[in-house]
Design a protein around this motif. Structure first.
Motif, PDB file in Angstrom:
ATOM      1  N   LEU A  57      23.477   7.446 -17.892  1.00 14.37           N
ATOM      2  CA  LEU A  57      23.803   7.369 -19.313  1.00 14.37           C
ATOM      3  C   LEU A  57      24.650   8.560 -19.776  1.00 14.37           C
ATOM      4  O   LEU A  57      25.475   8.420 -20.674  1.00 14.37           O
ATOM      5  CB  LEU A  57      22.521   7.299 -20.144  1.00 14.37           C
ATOM      6  CG  LEU A  57      21.654   6.049 -19.940  1.00 14.37           C
ATOM      7  CD1 LEU A  57      20.420   6.119 -20.833  1.00 14.37           C
ATOM      8  CD2 LEU A  57      22.456   4.784 -20.229  1.00 14.37           C
ATOM      9  N   TYR A  58      24.445   9.716 -19.163  1.00 14.10           N
ATOM     10  CA  TYR A  58      25.176  10.928 -19.532  1.00 14.10           C
ATOM     11  C   TYR A  58      26.678  10.725 -19.355  1.00 14.10           C
ATOM     12  O   TYR A  58      27.465  10.967 -20.272  1.00 14.10           O
ATOM     13  CB  TYR A  58      24.689  12.101 -18.685  1.00 14.10           C
ATOM     14  CG  TYR A  58      25.369  13.426 -18.965  1.00 14.10           C
ATOM     15  CD1 TYR A  58      24.839  14.312 -19.905  1.00 14.10           C
ATOM     16  CD2 TYR A  58      26.517  13.803 -18.276  1.00 14.10           C
ATOM     17  CE1 TYR A  58      25.456  15.542 -20.155  1.00 14.10           C
ATOM     18  CE2 TYR A  58      27.131  15.019 -18.513  1.00 14.10           C
ATOM     19  CZ  TYR A  58      26.594  15.887 -19.456  1.00 14.10           C
ATOM     20  OH  TYR A  58      27.209  17.083 -19.705  1.00 14.10           O
ATOM     21  N   ASP A  59      27.085  10.264 -18.167  1.00  7.97           N
ATOM     22  CA  ASP A  59      28.510  10.047 -17.895  1.00  7.97           C
ATOM     23  C   ASP A  59      29.050   8.862 -18.689  1.00  7.97           C
ATOM     24  O   ASP A  59      30.210   8.876 -19.117  1.00  7.97           O
ATOM     25  CB  ASP A  59      28.737   9.810 -16.398  1.00  7.97           C
ATOM     26  CG  ASP A  59      28.501  11.074 -15.577  1.00  7.97           C
ATOM     27  OD1 ASP A  59      28.629  12.179 -16.142  1.00  7.97           O
ATOM     28  OD2 ASP A  59      28.178  10.956 -14.386  1.00  7.97           O
ATOM     29  N   PHE A  60      28.202   7.839 -18.869  1.00 14.00           N
ATOM     30  CA  PHE A  60      28.634   6.675 -19.646  1.00 14.00           C
ATOM     31  C   PHE A  60      28.969   7.080 -21.083  1.00 14.00           C
ATOM     32  O   PHE A  60      30.004   6.683 -21.627  1.00 14.00           O
ATOM     33  CB  PHE A  60      27.549   5.600 -19.661  1.00 14.00           C
ATOM     34  CG  PHE A  60      27.827   4.484 -20.633  1.00 14.00           C
ATOM     35  CD1 PHE A  60      28.648   3.430 -20.269  1.00 14.00           C
ATOM     36  CD2 PHE A  60      27.289   4.500 -21.915  1.00 14.00           C
ATOM     37  CE1 PHE A  60      28.927   2.406 -21.166  1.00 14.00           C
ATOM     38  CE2 PHE A  60      27.566   3.488 -22.821  1.00 14.00           C
ATOM     39  CZ  PHE A  60      28.387   2.437 -22.444  1.00 14.00           C
ATOM     40  N   LEU A  61      28.113   7.881 -21.705  1.00 15.20           N
ATOM     41  CA  LEU A  61      28.338   8.297 -23.087  1.00 15.20           C
ATOM     42  C   LEU A  61      29.608   9.136 -23.206  1.00 15.20           C
ATOM     43  O   LEU A  61      30.384   8.973 -24.159  1.00 15.20           O
ATOM     44  CB  LEU A  61      27.142   9.084 -23.613  1.00 15.20           C
ATOM     45  CG  LEU A  61      27.288   9.628 -25.045  1.00 15.20           C
ATOM     46  CD1 LEU A  61      27.505   8.490 -26.034  1.00 15.20           C
ATOM     47  CD2 LEU A  61      26.065  10.448 -25.434  1.00 15.20           C
ATOM     48  N   LYS A  62      29.840  10.009 -22.238  1.00 10.14           N
ATOM     49  CA  LYS A  62      31.045  10.830 -22.264  1.00 10.14           C
ATOM     50  C   LYS A  62      32.290   9.950 -22.203  1.00 10.14           C
ATOM     51  O   LYS A  62      33.251  10.143 -22.948  1.00 10.14           O
ATOM     52  CB  LYS A  62      31.040  11.827 -21.107  1.00 10.14           C
ATOM     53  CG  LYS A  62      32.208  12.804 -21.143  1.00 10.14           C
ATOM     54  CD  LYS A  62      32.104  13.838 -20.030  1.00 10.14           C
ATOM     55  CE  LYS A  62      33.239  14.848 -20.133  1.00 10.14           C
ATOM     56  NZ  LYS A  62      33.181  15.865 -19.065  1.00 10.14           N
ATOM     57  N   GLU A  63      32.259   8.965 -21.314  1.00  8.41           N
ATOM     58  CA  GLU A  63      33.381   8.035 -21.188  1.00  8.41           C
ATOM     59  C   GLU A  63      33.584   7.267 -22.491  1.00  8.41           C
ATOM     60  O   GLU A  63      34.718   7.094 -22.965  1.00  8.41           O
ATOM     61  CB  GLU A  63      33.105   7.042 -20.048  1.00  8.41           C
ATOM     62  CG  GLU A  63      34.314   6.266 -19.587  1.00  8.41           C
ATOM     63  CD  GLU A  63      35.222   7.080 -18.687  1.00  8.41           C
ATOM     64  OE1 GLU A  63      36.416   7.185 -19.025  1.00  8.41           O
ATOM     65  OE2 GLU A  63      34.740   7.614 -17.674  1.00  8.41           O
ATOM     66  N   TYR A  64      32.493   6.837 -23.078  1.00 11.60           N
ATOM     67  CA  TYR A  64      32.525   6.077 -24.333  1.00 11.60           C
ATOM     68  C   TYR A  64      33.163   6.896 -25.454  1.00 11.60           C
ATOM     69  O   TYR A  64      34.028   6.403 -26.184  1.00 11.60           O
ATOM     70  CB  TYR A  64      31.093   5.672 -24.693  1.00 11.60           C
ATOM     71  CG  TYR A  64      30.911   5.039 -26.054  1.00 11.60           C
ATOM     72  CD1 TYR A  64      31.345   3.742 -26.313  1.00 11.60           C
ATOM     73  CD2 TYR A  64      30.278   5.737 -27.086  1.00 11.60           C
ATOM     74  CE1 TYR A  64      31.154   3.155 -27.555  1.00 11.60           C
ATOM     75  CE2 TYR A  64      30.080   5.164 -28.331  1.00 11.60           C
ATOM     76  CZ  TYR A  64      30.526   3.873 -28.558  1.00 11.60           C
ATOM     77  OH  TYR A  64      30.339   3.303 -29.791  1.00 11.60           O
ATOM     78  N   LEU A  65      32.748   8.138 -25.594  1.00  7.17           N
ATOM     79  CA  LEU A  65      33.285   9.000 -26.645  1.00  7.17           C
ATOM     80  C   LEU A  65      34.752   9.324 -26.404  1.00  7.17           C
ATOM     81  O   LEU A  65      35.549   9.396 -27.344  1.00  7.17           O
ATOM     82  CB  LEU A  65      32.462  10.286 -26.734  1.00  7.17           C
ATOM     83  CG  LEU A  65      31.009  10.120 -27.202  1.00  7.17           C
ATOM     84  CD1 LEU A  65      30.255  11.450 -27.076  1.00  7.17           C
ATOM     85  CD2 LEU A  65      30.951   9.611 -28.636  1.00  7.17           C
ATOM     86  N   PRO A  88      33.672   0.017 -27.726  1.00  3.17           N
ATOM     87  CA  PRO A  88      32.933  -0.789 -26.755  1.00  3.17           C
ATOM     88  C   PRO A  88      33.866  -1.616 -25.876  1.00  3.17           C
ATOM     89  O   PRO A  88      33.632  -1.766 -24.675  1.00  3.17           O
ATOM     90  CB  PRO A  88      32.049  -1.675 -27.628  1.00  3.17           C
ATOM     91  CG  PRO A  88      31.856  -0.890 -28.888  1.00  3.17           C
ATOM     92  CD  PRO A  88      33.181  -0.216 -29.099  1.00  3.17           C
ATOM     93  N   ARG A  89      34.921  -2.134 -26.476  1.00  5.25           N
ATOM     94  CA  ARG A  89      35.863  -2.953 -25.715  1.00  5.25           C
ATOM     95  C   ARG A  89      36.556  -2.134 -24.640  1.00  5.25           C
ATOM     96  O   ARG A  89      36.665  -2.560 -23.478  1.00  5.25           O
ATOM     97  CB  ARG A  89      36.906  -3.557 -26.657  1.00  5.25           C
ATOM     98  CG  ARG A  89      37.992  -4.345 -25.927  1.00  5.25           C
ATOM     99  CD  ARG A  89      39.060  -4.808 -26.892  1.00  5.25           C
ATOM    100  NE  ARG A  89      40.164  -5.442 -26.186  1.00  5.25           N
ATOM    101  CZ  ARG A  89      41.290  -5.849 -26.746  1.00  5.25           C
ATOM    102  NH1 ARG A  89      41.459  -5.687 -28.047  1.00  5.25           N
ATOM    103  NH2 ARG A  89      42.248  -6.406 -26.035  1.00  5.25           N
ATOM    104  N   ALA A  90      37.037  -0.944 -25.011  1.00  2.00           N
ATOM    105  CA  ALA A  90      37.772  -0.103 -24.056  1.00  2.00           C
ATOM    106  C   ALA A  90      36.888   0.332 -22.894  1.00  2.00           C
ATOM    107  O   ALA A  90      37.305   0.288 -21.738  1.00  2.00           O
ATOM    108  CB  ALA A  90      38.337   1.119 -24.766  1.00  2.00           C
TER     109      ALA A  90
END
Length: 237
Positions: free
Chosen positions: A174-182, A188-190
């Motif tokens: 989740l840590y890396d996912f959130l960084k990528e998301y931000l 969400p689409r990107a």
């Protein structure tokens, strides 16, 4: 401040069906702005550092394309995009060879892709990057000015540090996912397209992150706090 060709086209294959066919060694060329140009005397319209789109509607012949590309190079353009269809059905091999030699990225997009959508998107990214870099420079100065690093560590532990601990205990990411998301402007689409995961999976990850962090919803203020925490993490480690 500019972005690189690589950064601009990060999700362009999925979003616009853009295809890199030459000049891969120039993907780190900086792009100052984006233009649509159809005149072979393209140099008259450029300052240098531009990403240029064309349909070849004026001519579109192999000879015209080569002259166009050479003028782009002389004007220090960063990259070149051809909108394929009736005017330019295929890209000549000579042009591909030339763009490889001068290290100028050459992309193609299908006629169905609207240039106006891409240029608007790319120009917005350039502007946002300039604002972000200016903002991040200020954030980094503030963080570096904090002499007591324990304060920074506590900020990290109270925010995304919770995700680090959760990932370790649950074998998740989740840590890396959130960084990528931000970093993808909280789109969400990107993030779905970049990580090749379903939108429902993205939403489930975000709900889990909210739960781990103890927040009801990730509003603008919360996102800003998390971005600061990632800056702290980069400076502490």
């Amino acid at each position: 401040m500019a972005v690189t060709v690589r950064q601009l086209f990060k999700n362009a294959e999925q979003l616009y069906r853009a295809k890199l066919i030459a000049g891969e060694e120039g993907l780190d060329n900086l792009v100052e702005w984006v233009h649509i140009v159809e005149d072979s005397e393209v140099g008259l319209f450029l300052h240098g550092g531009e990403l240029v789109f064309t349909t070849g509607i004026v001519d579109g012949s192999d000879e015209w394309l080569m002259d166009f590309a050479k003028n782009l190079h002389e004007s220090q353009a960063s990259a070149f995009v051809i909108n394929l269809d009736v005017y330019i059905p295929v890209v000549p091999v000579e042009l591909i060879t030339y763009c490889n030699e001068i290290k100028m990225p050459l992309y193609t997009i299908p006629w169905e892709t609207r240039q106006v959508d891409m240029t608007r998107d790319f120009c917005q990214k350039i502007i946002e990057n300039e604002n972000t870099e200016t903002s991040e420079l200020g954030i980094d100065k503030i963080i570096m000015a904090v002499e007591n690093k324990n304060i920074l560590k506590k900020y990290f532990d109270d925010t995304i540090g919770k995700l680090k601990l959760y990932d370790k205990e649950n074998n998740s990411n989740l840590y890396d996912f959130l960084k990528e998301y931000l970093e993808l402007d909280a789109s969400p689409r990107a993030v779905s397209e970049k990580l090749f995961i379903h939108r429902n999976t993205v939403n489930n990850y975000l709900k889990k992150i909210d739960a781990v962090l103890g927040v009801e919803s990730m509003d603008l203020e919360q996102k800003a706090k998390l971005l600061i925490a990632y800056h702290i993490a980069d400076m502490l480690h």
